[in-house]
Structure formats: structure tokens, C-alpha cells
Design a protein around this motif. Structure first.
Motif, PDB file in Angstrom:
ATOM      1  N   ASP A 121      64.500  31.830  55.003  1.00  0.00           N
ATOM      2  CA  ASP A 121      65.163  30.676  54.948  1.00  0.00           C
ATOM      3  C   ASP A 121      66.276  30.710  53.935  1.00  0.00           C
ATOM      4  N   HIS A 122      66.045  31.847  53.079  1.00  0.00           N
ATOM      5  CA  HIS A 122      67.222  31.987  52.128  1.00  0.00           C
ATOM      6  C   HIS A 122      68.462  32.540  52.850  1.00  0.00           C
ATOM      7  N   PRO A 123      69.564  32.000  52.515  1.00  0.00           N
ATOM      8  CA  PRO A 123      70.866  32.500  53.137  1.00  0.00           C
ATOM      9  C   PRO A 123      71.068  33.686  52.775  1.00  0.00           C
ATOM     10  N   ALA A 124      70.927  34.061  51.313  1.00  0.00           N
ATOM     11  CA  ALA A 124      71.477  35.442  50.713  1.00  0.00           C
ATOM     12  C   ALA A 124      70.388  36.489  50.828  1.00  0.00           C
ATOM     13  N   CYS A 125      69.423  36.324  51.703  1.00  0.00           N
ATOM     14  CA  CYS A 125      68.218  37.248  51.575  1.00  0.00           C
ATOM     15  C   CYS A 125      68.291  38.109  52.899  1.00  0.00           C
ATOM     16  N   LEU A 126      67.948  39.384  52.736  1.00  0.00           N
ATOM     17  CA  LEU A 126      67.943  40.197  53.888  1.00  0.00           C
ATOM     18  C   LEU A 126      66.328  40.629  53.820  1.00  0.00           C
ATOM     19  N   LEU A 127      65.473  40.894  55.103  1.00  0.00           N
ATOM     20  CA  LEU A 127      64.385  41.204  54.881  1.00  0.00           C
ATOM     21  C   LEU A 127      64.170  42.576  55.621  1.00  0.00           C
ATOM     22  N   GLY A 128      63.624  43.325  55.075  1.00  0.00           N
ATOM     23  CA  GLY A 128      63.517  44.800  55.817  1.00  0.00           C
ATOM     24  C   GLY A 128      62.144  45.373  55.583  1.00  0.00           C
ATOM     25  N   LEU A 129      61.978  46.408  56.216  1.00  0.00           N
ATOM     26  CA  LEU A 129      60.594  47.260  56.013  1.00  0.00           C
ATOM     27  C   LEU A 129      61.017  48.537  55.338  1.00  0.00           C
ATOM     28  N   LEU A 130      60.287  49.014  54.259  1.00  0.00           N
ATOM     29  CA  LEU A 130      60.422  50.270  53.766  1.00  0.00           C
ATOM     30  C   LEU A 130      58.821  50.837  53.897  1.00  0.00           C
ATOM     31  N   THR A 131      58.495  51.402  54.727  1.00  0.00           N
ATOM     32  CA  THR A 131      57.116  51.900  55.152  1.00  0.00           C
ATOM     33  C   THR A 131      56.901  53.351  55.471  1.00  0.00           C
ATOM     34  N   GLY A 132      55.572  53.877  55.253  1.00  0.00           N
ATOM     35  CA  GLY A 132      55.441  55.171  55.676  1.00  0.00           C
ATOM     36  C   GLY A 132      55.078  55.255  56.985  1.00  0.00           C
ATOM     37  N   ASN A 133      54.898  54.028  58.007  1.00  0.00           N
ATOM     38  CA  ASN A 133      54.668  54.122  59.327  1.00  0.00           C
ATOM     39  C   ASN A 133      55.829  54.553  59.830  1.00  0.00           C
ATOM     40  N   LEU A 134      55.540  55.264  61.152  1.00  0.00           N
ATOM     41  CA  LEU A 134      56.703  55.592  62.202  1.00  0.00           C
ATOM     42  C   LEU A 134      57.168  54.052  62.814  1.00  0.00           C
ATOM     43  N   PRO A 135      58.342  54.467  63.053  1.00  0.00           N
ATOM     44  CA  PRO A 135      59.007  52.906  63.903  1.00  0.00           C
ATOM     45  C   PRO A 135      58.191  52.418  64.822  1.00  0.00           C
ATOM     46  N   ALA A 136      57.724  53.323  65.813  1.00  0.00           N
ATOM     47  CA  ALA A 136      56.715  52.539  66.970  1.00  0.00           C
ATOM     48  C   ALA A 136      55.430  52.022  66.325  1.00  0.00           C
ATOM     49  N   SER A 137      54.635  52.755  65.226  1.00  0.00           N
ATOM     50  CA  SER A 137      53.353  52.091  64.947  1.00  0.00           C
ATOM     51  C   SER A 137      53.814  50.987  64.020  1.00  0.00           C
ATOM     52  N   ALA A 138      54.712  51.092  63.268  1.00  0.00           N
ATOM     53  CA  ALA A 138      55.289  49.773  62.540  1.00  0.00           C
ATOM     54  C   ALA A 138      55.456  48.575  63.437  1.00  0.00           C
ATOM     55  N   GLU A 139      56.006  48.640  64.480  1.00  0.00           N
ATOM     56  CA  GLU A 139      56.458  47.705  65.213  1.00  0.00           C
ATOM     57  C   GLU A 139      54.924  47.364  66.052  1.00  0.00           C
ATOM     58  N   LEU A 140      54.115  48.369  66.507  1.00  0.00           N
ATOM     59  CA  LEU A 140      52.638  47.935  67.095  1.00  0.00           C
ATOM     60  C   LEU A 140      52.025  47.366  66.348  1.00  0.00           C
ATOM     61  N   LYS A 141      51.874  47.378  64.997  1.00  0.00           N
ATOM     62  CA  LYS A 141      50.993  46.688  63.988  1.00  0.00           C
ATOM     63  C   LYS A 141      51.517  45.407  63.728  1.00  0.00           C
ATOM     64  N   LEU A 142      52.830  45.221  63.558  1.00  0.00           N
ATOM     65  CA  LEU A 142      53.507  43.770  63.048  1.00  0.00           C
ATOM     66  C   LEU A 142      53.480  43.117  64.063  1.00  0.00           C
ATOM     67  N   GLN A 143      53.570  43.636  65.538  1.00  0.00           N
ATOM     68  CA  GLN A 143      53.679  42.537  66.601  1.00  0.00           C
ATOM     69  C   GLN A 143      52.297  42.181  66.845  1.00  0.00           C
ATOM     70  N   HIS A 144      51.271  43.167  66.673  1.00  0.00           N
ATOM     71  CA  HIS A 144      49.967  42.399  66.896  1.00  0.00           C
ATOM     72  C   HIS A 144      49.529  41.354  65.818  1.00  0.00           C
ATOM     73  N   PHE A 145      50.077  41.375  64.621  1.00  0.00           N
ATOM     74  CA  PHE A 145      49.808  40.501  63.586  1.00  0.00           C
ATOM     75  C   PHE A 145      50.848  39.062  63.704  1.00  0.00           C
ATOM     76  N   GLY A 146      51.879  39.280  64.648  1.00  0.00           N
ATOM     77  CA  GLY A 146      52.863  38.045  64.678  1.00  0.00           C
ATOM     78  C   GLY A 146      53.990  38.217  63.458  1.00  0.00           C
ATOM     79  N   LEU A 147      54.254  39.492  63.024  1.00  0.00           N
ATOM     80  CA  LEU A 147      55.288  39.577  61.823  1.00  0.00           C
ATOM     81  C   LEU A 147      56.573  40.056  62.017  1.00  0.00           C
ATOM     82  N   TRP A 148      56.538  40.845  63.187  1.00  0.00           N
ATOM     83  CA  TRP A 148      57.832  41.830  63.522  1.00  0.00           C
ATOM     84  C   TRP A 148      58.855  40.953  63.364  1.00  0.00           C
ATOM     85  N   GLN A 149      59.146  39.794  63.959  1.00  0.00           N
ATOM     86  CA  GLN A 149      60.144  39.006  64.038  1.00  0.00           C
ATOM     87  C   GLN A 149      60.986  38.587  62.714  1.00  0.00           C
ATOM     88  N   HIS A 150      60.262  38.873  61.420  1.00  0.00           N
ATOM     89  CA  HIS A 150      60.651  38.504  60.324  1.00  0.00           C
ATOM     90  C   HIS A 150      61.710  39.325  59.809  1.00  0.00           C
TER      91      HIS A 150
END
Length: 250
Positions: A121-150
Motif C-alpha cells: 500500500d506504500h506508494p514508494a515501495c517496490l516488493l521483490g524476492l531475493l531467494t535461493g529458490n528457482l523461479p518455478a519453485s518460488a512461484e509454486l510455493k508462493l502460489q500455494h500459500f497465496g503470496l505470489w501476487q505481492h
């Protein structure tokens, strides 16, 4: 992940008058979610079934990149470390991961939904991932828990074997997304392992380290300069720390 345009209505600017956002980059496992060991089990199953290794030897996972993990796993189990074998095990891993996530009592960690909502909700903030996961596994995990869209963008574990070596790709991605390099105080790394702290320090970024991944406050502080919290449930205090750089109270 959204591909929306970056909001440039920021309250601060550099010497050239260009608006400066904040980039907040989150680790996944142990920081945002507890998958109940789904990733590690899916990876071992992939090795066993793809290469007919009935008694696969596991490797240490926490805080590392999947590129380093998979290469070590192959070598330890006497399989040629080659790009074709990396692709084979990963493709099988992606097949098994959703089932392992469904079968285990994983969860979103305390405060995660609240802090992501506030930061989005903060207009000056960009949210990103910095993870050891591969792109596909990161998406699978976060989609499963309803967080990917953030999250708007990500730096993933296919870009370096060792976590601190994600430093340059991460800085390049932040610069690309913001249209300019950001000073270190405008980049915040949120993670749960000493390797996250080391990476943040290598980037010259600020680090918020959480004790939700199994490492103690002492272990996290010993890794380098960071602010340690028990979890992400101190939403208001964390928000203030990110944007006003006031000290967080334990």
C-alpha cells in the motif's frame, strides 16, 4: 507477479531530482513461509526417481541457492554434474513439489500477510524476492500459500551457486526496476539465515533478519550488520524502521 508501472510519486529524490523508491527484497523459506520440508523431500524424490537412486544422500539446504544445492546433490550421489542432469532433476522436482506442499502442514509465518499488505500500500515501495529458490519453485510455493501476487520482481537461485554471489544480480535487478541505482539505505533485505545477512552486507543494503528459520539472534548478528526481530508481526515498528530508519525495539 505484477508488471504494473512503478509509482514515481516519492517523497525523496537524488541530486538530479529523480525520485527514489525503497526496494524491499524478501527471502522465501523460513522468512515468508514454512513449507514443512516440502522442497527438500520433493528434491530427494526427484533424484531417486529420475536417476534411479534408491538411497539418495541429502545435502544441507537452508539459506543456499538451488543451483548450488542441486549440483552438490548430484555430485554427492555420483551423478555427473552437467546442465542436462540439472534440467532433468529440476523438471521432476517441479512435478513433485505441489503434491509435497499439499501433503504437509506448512504455513505462512507470523506477520507476513500484514507486512506485505502494508508495504504494498506504500506508494514508494517496490516488493521483490531475493531467494535461493528457482523461479518455478518460488512461484509454486508462493502460489500455494497465496503470496505470489505481492511481488513485482525477483532474483532467484539459478543465478549463483553461493548465496552472497547473488549480490551483483540483485543490485542490477533493483537498478533495472527502478531506472537508477539506489543507495544502500533504500534497499532492505529480509531473510532468516546468516547467508541472507552476508548477502545484504555485500550489497551495502540494510538487513532485517528474522528468527523464524531456526537461527538465533546471536547467530544472525554474528554474520554481520543487521536488525534482528523474532518474526514479522511487529508490523508498525518494522514499517517505521524501513522508512524512517528508527531503531527497532526488541
Amino acid at each position: 507477479m505484477s508488471d504494473g508501472k512503478i509509482n514515481t510519486n516519492f517523497p525523496n529524490s537524488n541530486d538530479d531530482g529523480l525520485a527514489l523508491p525503497w526496494a524491499v527484497l524478501f527471502d522465501i523459506d523460513g522468512t515468508l513461509i514454512d513449507s514443512g520440508g516440502a522442497g527438500g523431500q520433493a528434491l530427494l524424490r526427484a533424484l531417486q526417481h529420475e536417476f534411479d537412486v534408491p538411497d539418495a544422500k541429502p545435502v544441507r539446504l537452508h539459506g543456499r541457492t538451488d543451483l548450488g544445492i542441486v549440483n552438490e546433490l548430484l555430485a554427492l550421489n555420483q551423478i555427473d554434474v552437467a546442465s542436462r542432469n540439472f534440467s532433468r532433476i529440476c523438471n521432476r522436482y517441479f512435478q513433485y513439489l505441489p503434491g509435497e506442499l499439499q501433503a504437509r502442514p506448512g504455513c505462512v509465518l507470523p506477520g507476513v500477510l500484514e507486512i506485505l499488505t502494508v508495504l504494498n500500500d506504500h506508494p514508494a515501495c517496490l516488493l521483490g524476492l531475493l531467494t535461493g529458490n528457482l523461479p518455478a519453485s518460488a512461484e509454486l510455493k508462493l502460489q500455494h500459500f497465496g503470496l505470489w501476487q505481492h511481488f513485482e520482481f525477483g532474483i532467484f537461485g539459478d543465478q549463483a551457486e553461493h548465496r552472497p554471489d547473488l549480490c551483483l544480480p540483485a543490485l542490477a535487478m533493483v537498478k533495472n526496476r527502478c531506472g537508477q541505482a539506489l543507495p544502500g539505505e533504500r534497499i532492505i533485505i529480509v531473510g532468516d539465515t546468516p547467508l541472507d545477512v552476508e548477502l545484504a552486507n555485500a550489497m551495502g543494503a540494510r538487513c532485517l533478519a528474522v528468527c523464524t528459520g531456526g537461527f538465533s539472534e546471536y547467530e544472525l548478528l554474528a554474520a554481520g550488520d543487521c536488525q534482528v526481530v523474532e518474526d514479522l508481526s511487529q508490523t508498525e515498528a518494522i514499517f517505521d524502521w524501513i522508512f524512517s530508519q528508527t531503531e527497532l525495539k526488541q
